[in-house]
Design a protein around this motif. Structure first.
Motif, mmCIF file in Angstrom:
data_model
loop_
_atom_site.group_PDB
_atom_site.id
_atom_site.type_symbol
_atom_site.label_atom_id
_atom_site.label_comp_id
_atom_site.label_asym_id
_atom_site.label_seq_id
_atom_site.Cartn_x
_atom_site.Cartn_y
_atom_site.Cartn_z
ATOM 1 N N PHE A 102 -35.247 25.812 34.659
ATOM 2 C CA PHE A 102 -36.189 25.024 33.887
ATOM 3 C C PHE A 102 -35.699 24.776 32.464
ATOM 4 O O PHE A 102 -35.044 25.620 31.851
ATOM 5 C CB PHE A 102 -37.551 25.730 33.819
ATOM 6 C CG PHE A 102 -38.332 25.651 35.103
ATOM 7 C CD1 PHE A 102 -38.090 26.533 36.129
ATOM 8 C CD2 PHE A 102 -39.314 24.670 35.264
ATOM 9 C CE1 PHE A 102 -38.808 26.452 37.318
ATOM 10 C CE2 PHE A 102 -40.035 24.593 36.449
ATOM 11 C CZ PHE A 102 -39.775 25.476 37.473
ATOM 12 N N GLY A 103 -36.074 23.620 31.938
ATOM 13 C CA GLY A 103 -35.888 23.338 30.527
ATOM 14 C C GLY A 103 -37.014 23.949 29.716
ATOM 15 O O GLY A 103 -37.955 24.512 30.277
ATOM 16 N N PRO A 104 -36.951 23.836 28.379
ATOM 17 C CA PRO A 104 -37.937 24.474 27.503
ATOM 18 C C PRO A 104 -39.293 23.787 27.483
ATOM 19 O O PRO A 104 -40.247 24.332 26.956
ATOM 20 C CB PRO A 104 -37.275 24.415 26.124
ATOM 21 C CG PRO A 104 -36.366 23.254 26.208
ATOM 22 C CD PRO A 104 -35.872 23.200 27.611
ATOM 23 N N SER B 32 -39.028 30.811 51.648
ATOM 24 C CA SER B 32 -38.697 31.747 50.577
ATOM 25 C C SER B 32 -39.860 31.899 49.616
ATOM 26 O O SER B 32 -40.746 31.048 49.538
ATOM 27 C CB SER B 32 -37.450 31.272 49.808
ATOM 28 O OG SER B 32 -37.678 30.014 49.229
ATOM 29 N N LEU B 34 -40.421 33.030 45.475
ATOM 30 C CA LEU B 34 -39.684 33.204 44.225
ATOM 31 C C LEU B 34 -40.594 33.766 43.136
ATOM 32 O O LEU B 34 -41.787 33.461 43.090
ATOM 33 C CB LEU B 34 -39.106 31.869 43.752
ATOM 34 C CG LEU B 34 -38.034 31.271 44.668
ATOM 35 C CD1 LEU B 34 -38.665 30.306 45.664
ATOM 36 C CD2 LEU B 34 -36.971 30.543 43.863
ATOM 37 N N TYR B 36 -40.761 34.054 38.882
ATOM 38 C CA TYR B 36 -40.255 33.576 37.602
ATOM 39 C C TYR B 36 -40.994 34.298 36.482
ATOM 40 O O TYR B 36 -42.150 34.685 36.628
ATOM 41 C CB TYR B 36 -40.509 32.074 37.436
ATOM 42 C CG TYR B 36 -39.572 31.168 38.207
ATOM 43 C CD1 TYR B 36 -39.823 30.845 39.530
ATOM 44 C CD2 TYR B 36 -38.452 30.617 37.590
ATOM 45 C CE1 TYR B 36 -38.974 30.005 40.227
ATOM 46 C CE2 TYR B 36 -37.600 29.768 38.277
ATOM 47 C CZ TYR B 36 -37.867 29.473 39.590
ATOM 48 O OH TYR B 36 -37.021 28.620 40.276
ATOM 49 N N GLN B 38 -42.213 33.565 32.615
ATOM 50 C CA GLN B 38 -42.390 32.486 31.650
ATOM 51 C C GLN B 38 -42.868 33.061 30.328
ATOM 52 O O GLN B 38 -43.984 33.554 30.231
ATOM 53 C CB GLN B 38 -43.377 31.438 32.170
ATOM 54 C CG GLN B 38 -43.504 30.232 31.253
ATOM 55 C CD GLN B 38 -44.388 29.133 31.823
ATOM 56 O OE1 GLN B 38 -45.256 29.393 32.658
ATOM 57 N NE2 GLN B 38 -44.177 27.900 31.383
ATOM 58 N N LYS B 41 -41.433 29.540 26.434
ATOM 59 C CA LYS B 41 -40.774 28.294 26.830
ATOM 60 C C LYS B 41 -40.686 28.166 28.347
ATOM 61 O O LYS B 41 -41.669 28.172 29.052
ATOM 62 C CB LYS B 41 -39.384 28.226 26.215
ATOM 63 C CG LYS B 41 -39.345 28.486 24.733
ATOM 64 C CD LYS B 41 -37.926 28.538 24.251
ATOM 65 C CE LYS B 41 -37.860 28.939 22.797
ATOM 66 N NZ LYS B 41 -36.458 29.030 22.336
ATOM 67 N N ALA B 42 -39.468 28.084 28.826
ATOM 68 C CA ALA B 42 -39.230 27.758 30.223
ATOM 69 C C ALA B 42 -39.368 28.972 31.119
ATOM 70 O O ALA B 42 -39.019 30.082 30.736
ATOM 71 C CB ALA B 42 -37.822 27.188 30.367
ATOM 72 N N PRO B 43 -39.856 28.767 32.336
ATOM 73 C CA PRO B 43 -39.788 29.836 33.332
ATOM 74 C C PRO B 43 -38.332 30.185 33.621
ATOM 75 O O PRO B 43 -37.493 29.289 33.767
ATOM 76 C CB PRO B 43 -40.454 29.209 34.561
ATOM 77 C CG PRO B 43 -41.289 28.093 34.035
ATOM 78 C CD PRO B 43 -40.545 27.569 32.847
ATOM 79 N N PHE B 45 -35.756 32.373 36.201
ATOM 80 C CA PHE B 45 -35.711 32.889 37.564
ATOM 81 C C PHE B 45 -35.509 34.405 37.569
ATOM 82 O O PHE B 45 -34.664 34.938 36.848
ATOM 83 C CB PHE B 45 -34.573 32.191 38.310
ATOM 84 C CG PHE B 45 -34.300 32.745 39.673
ATOM 85 C CD1 PHE B 45 -33.214 33.573 39.891
ATOM 86 C CD2 PHE B 45 -35.121 32.428 40.733
ATOM 87 C CE1 PHE B 45 -32.949 34.080 41.139
ATOM 88 C CE2 PHE B 45 -34.865 32.923 42.001
ATOM 89 C CZ PHE B 45 -33.779 33.760 42.198
ATOM 90 N N MET B 48 -35.513 35.832 44.410
ATOM 91 C CA MET B 48 -35.875 35.050 45.580
ATOM 92 C C MET B 48 -35.881 35.971 46.782
ATOM 93 O O MET B 48 -34.921 36.728 46.994
ATOM 94 C CB MET B 48 -34.898 33.902 45.824
ATOM 95 C CG MET B 48 -35.301 33.050 47.013
ATOM 96 S SD MET B 48 -34.266 31.603 47.246
ATOM 97 C CE MET B 48 -32.781 32.338 47.908
ATOM 98 N N LEU B 88 -44.781 34.105 37.249
ATOM 99 C CA LEU B 88 -45.134 33.078 38.221
ATOM 100 C C LEU B 88 -44.544 33.405 39.583
ATOM 101 O O LEU B 88 -43.404 33.843 39.687
ATOM 102 C CB LEU B 88 -44.612 31.711 37.767
ATOM 103 C CG LEU B 88 -45.103 31.182 36.433
ATOM 104 C CD1 LEU B 88 -44.335 29.918 36.046
ATOM 105 C CD2 LEU B 88 -46.586 30.884 36.491
ATOM 106 N N LEU B 98 -41.506 23.625 45.942
ATOM 107 C CA LEU B 98 -42.092 24.893 45.540
ATOM 108 C C LEU B 98 -43.574 24.706 45.240
ATOM 109 O O LEU B 98 -43.965 23.738 44.581
ATOM 110 C CB LEU B 98 -41.393 25.438 44.303
ATOM 111 C CG LEU B 98 -39.926 25.832 44.449
ATOM 112 C CD1 LEU B 98 -39.420 26.430 43.141
ATOM 113 C CD2 LEU B 98 -39.746 26.823 45.585
ATOM 114 N N PHE B 100 -46.539 26.672 43.324
ATOM 115 C CA PHE B 100 -46.694 27.753 42.360
ATOM 116 C C PHE B 100 -48.115 28.292 42.350
ATOM 117 O O PHE B 100 -49.095 27.567 42.562
ATOM 118 C CB PHE B 100 -46.362 27.253 40.948
ATOM 119 C CG PHE B 100 -44.885 27.127 40.685
ATOM 120 C CD1 PHE B 100 -44.214 25.973 41.034
ATOM 121 C CD2 PHE B 100 -44.183 28.156 40.082
ATOM 122 C CE1 PHE B 100 -42.849 25.844 40.798
ATOM 123 C CE2 PHE B 100 -42.831 28.039 39.843
ATOM 124 C CZ PHE B 100 -42.163 26.881 40.203
#
Lengths: 111, 110
Positions: A102-104, B32, B34, B36, B38, B41-43, B45, B48, B88, B98, B100
């Protein structure tokens, strides 16, 4: 470490404006995605791409559009922003469907 | 319709505690699951899990997939303030997309 970038990070804009959210990745991934996330809610897939010249709509209906002219670039455009578009927009990329990087994110506020 | 449900939605613990986060899934043609993390900012990984790989571990974090119960847990031992984040869970089925959950917000107090 994944290299995926989004600009702008924050955007406050008035109703009716056209906006483009940029997303770029340097990993050469074929698959790219746009998700929308409201506070305390799930990520919802709004667009995805299998590769150049491929775009598909996701599970959540969105008034936005996307394009994929280059592998590394997957911009999202809103022709006429409305307050209901206020949200966080996350871009992601992957080689396979599972492990998405993912990006920010871009936090968009439409007044 | 595919669905992923996480519990609890929010959790506050003290440093050093062990926590267990839960994820249940209803995903057609499951492939699968997964996890994450968070932060602001971004989630990012974490793990899995698949039918052929039902247990994963990395440092203080570990995760198990229960195929019979259609669920997964994420364990964090000896929690630190840096573990504070939203965790997540996502399921992937035959549609390849996916799905979520809403996430579990973990707060670790010093």
């Amino acid at each position: 470490e994944a290299d995926i970038y989004q600009t702008p990070r924050y955007l406050v804009i008035g109703t009716g404006k056209k906006i483009t959210l940029e997303c770029s990745q340097t990993m050469g991934h074929d698959k790219m995605y746009w998700y929308q996330q409201d506070p305390g809610m799930e990520l919802h897939l709004i667009h995805y791409s299998y590769g150049v010249n491929s775009t598909e709509k996701g599970d959540l209906s969105s008034e936005s559009t996307v394009s994929r002219i280059r592998t590394e670039h997957f911009p999202l455009t809103l022709e006429s922003a409305r307050p209901s578009h206020t949200s966080q927009y996350l871009c992601a990329s992957s080689e396979v469907w599972d492990t998405q990087y993912f990006g920010p994110g871009t936090r968009l506020t439409v007044l | 319709e595919d669905k992923v449900v996480q519990s609890p939605l929010s959790l506050v613990v003290h440093e050093g505690d062990t926590v267990t986060l839960n994820c249940s899934y209803e995903v057609t043609n499951f492939r699968s699951l997964l996890w994450y993390k968070q932060e602001k900012k971004a989630p990012t990984f974490l793990f899995m899990l698949t039918s052929s790989g039902i247990e994963k571990k990395s440092g203080r974090l570990s995760s198990i997939l229960d195929k019979k119960e259609l669920s997964s847990i994420l364990n964090i031992t000896a929690t630190q303030t840096g573990d504070s984040a939203i965790y997540l869970c996502a399921g992937r089925g035959g549609s390849e997309k996916l799905v979520f959950g809403k996430g579990t917000k973990l707060t670790v107090n010093p």
